[in-house]
Design a protein around this motif. Structure first.
Motif, mmCIF file in Angstrom:
data_model
loop_
_atom_site.group_PDB
_atom_site.id
_atom_site.type_symbol
_atom_site.label_atom_id
_atom_site.label_comp_id
_atom_site.label_asym_id
_atom_site.label_seq_id
_atom_site.Cartn_x
_atom_site.Cartn_y
_atom_site.Cartn_z
ATOM 1 N N GLU A 134 38.776 50.252 44.846
ATOM 2 C CA GLU A 134 38.023 49.159 44.216
ATOM 3 C C GLU A 134 38.701 48.720 42.924
ATOM 4 O O GLU A 134 38.754 47.534 42.607
ATOM 5 C CB GLU A 134 36.572 49.575 43.936
ATOM 6 N N LYS A 138 40.357 45.102 42.122
ATOM 7 C CA LYS A 138 39.992 44.316 40.941
ATOM 8 C C LYS A 138 41.244 43.913 40.161
ATOM 9 O O LYS A 138 41.359 42.785 39.693
ATOM 10 C CB LYS A 138 39.037 45.099 40.042
ATOM 11 N N GLU A 141 42.886 41.099 41.939
ATOM 12 C CA GLU A 141 42.160 39.857 41.706
ATOM 13 C C GLU A 141 42.475 39.289 40.329
ATOM 14 O O GLU A 141 42.569 38.072 40.154
ATOM 15 C CB GLU A 141 40.654 40.090 41.853
ATOM 16 N N THR A 142 42.660 40.159 39.357
ATOM 17 C CA THR A 142 42.934 39.742 37.982
ATOM 18 C C THR A 142 44.390 39.343 37.773
ATOM 19 O O THR A 142 44.676 38.342 37.113
ATOM 20 C CB THR A 142 42.578 40.886 37.000
#
Length: 196
Positions: A134, A138, A141-142
């Protein structure tokens, strides 16, 4: 040994054990690239690294450098070794550097292979660091979009040179040399503190 003798020995080893030599070379260069990234963080002050305890005392995060070395040893060099064998097998190298074949190879490299490999970099280094999936997702995604755009700024011209001018046996070495600078960038991006 003179530099010429070293180069001759390197090439002989490369001919005899190409994957091993490329992998060990990548481990040394990428581990050193991370160390350079850590030095840059220390010089910049206001360290963004996720490992404050190591950086506050001016120390080196050896585990972090080793992660980059392992990445070079078991993923980056083997991936590129076999990738170029496959690419050159499907589209043999041309004598002229600026051909439609080489253009297609650069497009495949940078717009098919690079996006996939960039995800693998984040996942591989994240797993070595002990991050949960996870957390890796993240971070992707960033940071993925910014990283892939930076990748293209460096690697499109570097790939044109690599495919057009570098002998196939030396392509991974060339990549490793450029990857030294790319690993500094990756080290800074992957190891920055998460935004709070």
């Amino acid at each position: 040994m003179s530099p010429v003798d070293l180069w001759t020995s390197y090439n002989a080893a490369l001919e005899e054990s190409p994957l091993l030599v490329k992998s060990v070379t990548a481990a040394v260069i990428l581990g050193t690239g991370d160390l350079a990234g850590q030095a840059l963080e220390a010089v910049r002050g206001g360290n963004d690294s996720t490992n404050d305890a190591t950086q506050k005392d001016g120390g080196v995060d050896v585990a972090r450098a080793l992660r980059f070395a392992v990445f070079g040893l078991v993923l980056q060099a083997p991936w590129n070794h076999f990738y170029y064998l496959l690419l050159d097998g499907a589209m043999p190298p041309t004598e002229e550097p600026f051909t439609s074949t080489n253009f297609v190879k650069v497009v495949i490299d940078q717009f098919v292979q690079a996006p996939i490999f960039t995800v693998l970099i984040f996942v591989f280094l994240g797993i070595l660091e002990g991050k949960q999936l996870e957390s890796i997702q993240k971070q992707l995604e960033t940071d993925y979009k910014e990283t892939i755009v930076a990748n293209w700024k460096l690697w499109v011209p570097a790939t044109v040179v690599n495919i057009g001018f570098v002998p196939p046996i030396l392509r991974v070495l060339y990549l490793n040399c450029v990857f030294f600078f790319w690993s500094i960038y990756l080290s800074l991006v992957i190891n920055k503190k998460p935004e709070t």
